[in-house]
Design a protein around this motif. Structure first.
Motif, PDB file in Angstrom:
ATOM      1  N   UNK A  59      47.347  40.341  48.221  1.00 27.62           N
ATOM      2  CA  UNK A  59      47.437  38.891  48.414  1.00 27.62           C
ATOM      3  C   UNK A  59      46.833  38.196  47.202  1.00 27.62           C
ATOM      4  N   UNK A  60      45.747  38.775  46.702  1.00 24.83           N
ATOM      5  CA  UNK A  60      45.038  38.248  45.529  1.00 24.83           C
ATOM      6  C   UNK A  60      45.317  39.125  44.318  1.00 24.83           C
ATOM      7  N   UNK A  61      45.214  38.540  43.138  1.00 25.65           N
ATOM      8  CA  UNK A  61      44.951  39.311  41.932  1.00 25.65           C
ATOM      9  C   UNK A  61      43.447  39.215  41.718  1.00 25.65           C
ATOM     10  N   UNK A  62      42.795  40.366  41.583  1.00 29.68           N
ATOM     11  CA  UNK A  62      41.331  40.409  41.424  1.00 29.68           C
ATOM     12  C   UNK A  62      41.037  41.114  40.092  1.00 29.68           C
ATOM     13  N   UNK A  63      40.542  40.362  39.128  1.00 31.18           N
ATOM     14  CA  UNK A  63      40.489  40.843  37.747  1.00 31.18           C
ATOM     15  C   UNK A  63      39.070  40.772  37.193  1.00 31.18           C
ATOM     16  N   UNK A  64      38.319  41.894  37.261  1.00 32.92           N
ATOM     17  CA  UNK A  64      36.934  41.873  36.806  1.00 32.92           C
ATOM     18  C   UNK A  64      36.771  42.039  35.291  1.00 32.92           C
ATOM     19  N   UNK A  65      35.778  41.328  34.737  1.00 36.04           N
ATOM     20  CA  UNK A  65      35.292  41.580  33.373  1.00 36.04           C
ATOM     21  C   UNK A  65      36.395  41.546  32.316  1.00 36.04           C
ATOM     22  N   UNK A  66      36.743  42.701  31.715  1.00 36.69           N
ATOM     23  CA  UNK A  66      37.745  42.668  30.644  1.00 36.69           C
ATOM     24  C   UNK A  66      39.173  42.654  31.179  1.00 36.69           C
ATOM     25  N   UNK A  67      39.348  42.742  32.494  1.00 34.12           N
ATOM     26  CA  UNK A  67      40.692  42.591  33.079  1.00 34.12           C
ATOM     27  C   UNK A  67      41.031  41.098  33.021  1.00 34.12           C
ATOM     28  N   UNK A  68      42.132  40.784  32.369  1.00 39.75           N
ATOM     29  CA  UNK A  68      42.487  39.371  32.157  1.00 39.75           C
ATOM     30  C   UNK A  68      43.122  38.801  33.426  1.00 39.75           C
ATOM     31  N   UNK A  69      44.179  39.453  33.886  1.00 38.93           N
ATOM     32  CA  UNK A  69      44.899  39.012  35.086  1.00 38.93           C
ATOM     33  C   UNK A  69      45.592  40.197  35.764  1.00 38.93           C
ATOM     34  N   UNK A  70      46.038  39.945  36.986  1.00 39.05           N
ATOM     35  CA  UNK A  70      46.889  40.857  37.777  1.00 39.05           C
ATOM     36  C   UNK A  70      46.164  42.124  38.213  1.00 39.05           C
ATOM     37  N   UNK A  71      44.818  42.073  38.294  1.00 33.18           N
ATOM     38  CA  UNK A  71      44.068  43.201  38.821  1.00 33.18           C
ATOM     39  C   UNK A  71      44.444  43.455  40.287  1.00 33.18           C
ATOM     40  N   UNK A  72      44.580  44.721  40.638  1.00 34.90           N
ATOM     41  CA  UNK A  72      44.993  45.086  41.996  1.00 34.90           C
ATOM     42  C   UNK A  72      43.760  45.288  42.874  1.00 34.90           C
ATOM     43  N   UNK A  73      43.688  44.589  44.013  1.00 33.03           N
ATOM     44  CA  UNK A  73      42.548  44.767  44.912  1.00 33.03           C
ATOM     45  C   UNK A  73      42.443  46.225  45.369  1.00 33.03           C
ATOM     46  N   UNK A  74      41.195  46.717  45.463  1.00 33.90           N
ATOM     47  CA  UNK A  74      41.004  48.126  45.782  1.00 33.90           C
ATOM     48  C   UNK A  74      39.651  48.347  46.447  1.00 33.90           C
ATOM     49  N   UNK A  75      39.618  49.323  47.376  1.00 26.05           N
ATOM     50  CA  UNK A  75      38.337  49.725  47.975  1.00 26.05           C
ATOM     51  C   UNK A  75      37.420  50.339  46.928  1.00 26.05           C
ATOM     52  N   UNK A  76      38.008  50.817  45.832  1.00 27.18           N
ATOM     53  CA  UNK A  76      37.204  51.475  44.792  1.00 27.18           C
ATOM     54  C   UNK A  76      36.602  50.485  43.800  1.00 27.18           C
ATOM     55  N   UNK A  77      37.068  49.254  43.816  1.00 28.06           N
ATOM     56  CA  UNK A  77      36.503  48.260  42.884  1.00 28.06           C
ATOM     57  C   UNK A  77      35.451  47.447  43.641  1.00 28.06           C
ATOM     58  N   UNK A  78      34.185  47.780  43.372  1.00 28.06           N
ATOM     59  CA  UNK A  78      33.055  47.151  44.066  1.00 28.06           C
ATOM     60  C   UNK A  78      32.366  46.205  43.086  1.00 28.06           C
ATOM     61  N   UNK A  79      32.167  44.975  43.512  1.00 26.07           N
ATOM     62  CA  UNK A  79      31.495  44.009  42.637  1.00 26.07           C
ATOM     63  C   UNK A  79      30.052  44.438  42.384  1.00 26.07           C
ATOM     64  N   UNK A  80      29.622  44.262  41.117  1.00 24.86           N
ATOM     65  CA  UNK A  80      28.244  44.581  40.725  1.00 24.86           C
ATOM     66  C   UNK A  80      27.575  43.332  40.162  1.00 24.86           C
ATOM     67  N   UNK A  81      26.274  43.302  40.316  1.00 24.72           N
ATOM     68  CA  UNK A  81      25.468  42.233  39.712  1.00 24.72           C
ATOM     69  C   UNK A  81      25.837  42.096  38.230  1.00 24.72           C
ATOM     70  N   UNK A  82      26.102  40.869  37.803  1.00 24.38           N
ATOM     71  CA  UNK A  82      26.400  40.636  36.385  1.00 24.38           C
ATOM     72  C   UNK A  82      27.878  40.629  36.048  1.00 24.38           C
ATOM     73  N   UNK A  83      28.737  41.072  36.996  1.00 27.82           N
ATOM     74  CA  UNK A  83      30.187  41.020  36.754  1.00 27.82           C
ATOM     75  C   UNK A  83      30.681  39.576  36.780  1.00 27.82           C
ATOM     76  N   UNK A  84      31.815  39.367  36.121  1.00 23.95           N
ATOM     77  CA  UNK A  84      32.609  38.175  36.433  1.00 23.95           C
ATOM     78  C   UNK A  84      33.940  38.667  36.990  1.00 23.95           C
ATOM     79  N   UNK A  85      34.512  37.874  37.887  1.00 24.26           N
ATOM     80  CA  UNK A  85      35.765  38.300  38.517  1.00 24.26           C
ATOM     81  C   UNK A  85      36.725  37.115  38.651  1.00 24.26           C
TER      82      UNK A  85
END
Ligand code: MG
Length: 252
Positions: A71-97
């Motif tokens: 439903x979302x594109x979730x794009x952390x840090x150096x990912x510019x756009x179109x990041x795929x949401x995943x159970x394996x991508x866990x937000x960490x302190x200091x990230x931008x998303x």
């Protein structure tokens, strides 16, 4: 072909867009270390359905790739756009998303994105986010009846350059409303005074995607990354061009 929308079409685009503004606000409360992008995605999907809409990105097709699963594109840090949401991508302190979402409601579309800070972020990350958000508003200010698409591009691109940053190559804004992506393309840099003429009744998604270190991008399937691994931020609003200041349709 750039569509001018009728008042009744604009009303529907506004309603679809309002769901997005509310969702992007609600998501800010969920952004914290330990949350997966999959959880954000599930939350967004229910939120949209509860308000009578449907996710516009889910199932989106482009040649050579599996339909977009989120439903979302979730794009952390150096990912510019179109990041795929995943159970394996866990937000960490200091990230931008970066979180980008499209909604279709009653047959009409809105599209918007924001970048969020996860906990405490670096001064550098914070400065990039602020510059990208400001670049979006510079672009919106340039989107008035009688101006040209190049005026939007120039307003965005010259501001990004003035901050020492880079618009990501080949990634542009676009018309929106009857479809998720319509003409015109709206590049994030360019020459003032060039390109298609803007008219009251056009609905546009303006979306600077800005990297700290390079304009070059690397594509890995759906996902686009800054080629040098530097941080990237993304802000987007769907707007209505009017005779005066543009109306922000996806506002908070
Ligand atoms: Mg868009």
């Amino acid at each position: 072909m750039i569509y001018l929308k009728s008042p009744s079409e604009i009303t529907k685009i506004r309603k679809a867009s309002q769901v997005i503004g509310e969702l992007l606000d609600a998501i800010s409360a969920m952004i914290s270390p330990g949350v997966s992008t999959w959880e954000l995605d599930k939350y967004a999907e229910s939120f949209i359905h509860e308000r009578g809409g449907k996710p516009a990105f889910k199932g989106y097709k482009i040649a050579g790739l599996k339909p977009f699963p989120g439903t979302l594109c979730t794009s952390p840090n150096s990912c510019i756009v179109h990041g795929i949401p995943s159970k394996k991508v866990i937000l960490k302190e200091g990230d931008i998303i970066g979180i980008d979402v499209g909604v279709i409601k009653d047959g009409f579309y809105g599209d918007a994105a924001r970048t969020y800070a996860v906990g405490q972020i670096s001064a550098e990350a914070s400065r990039l986010m602020e510059a990208t958000r400001t670049a979006l508003f510079k672009g919106i200010q340039a989107a008035v009846d009688g101006a040209r698409v190049g005026d939007i591009s120039h307003a965005i691109g010259s501001y990004i350059a003035s901050q020492g940053y880079y618009p990501a190559d080949d990634l542009t804004g676009h018309g929106v409303g009857r479809m998720l992506h319509e003409d015109p393309q709206i590049p994030n840099s360019g020459k003032a005074g060039y390109g298609p003429r803007l008219r009251a009744g056009m609905t546009l998604a303006i979306e600077p995607m800005v990297n700290i270190g390079t304009n070059r991008v690397i594509e890995k399937g759906w996902e686009f990354f800054a080629a040098d691994g530097s941080l990237s931020a993304h802000y987007e609003h769907s707007i209505l061009v009017t005779d005066a200041e543009a109306e922000i349709l996806t506002k908070a």
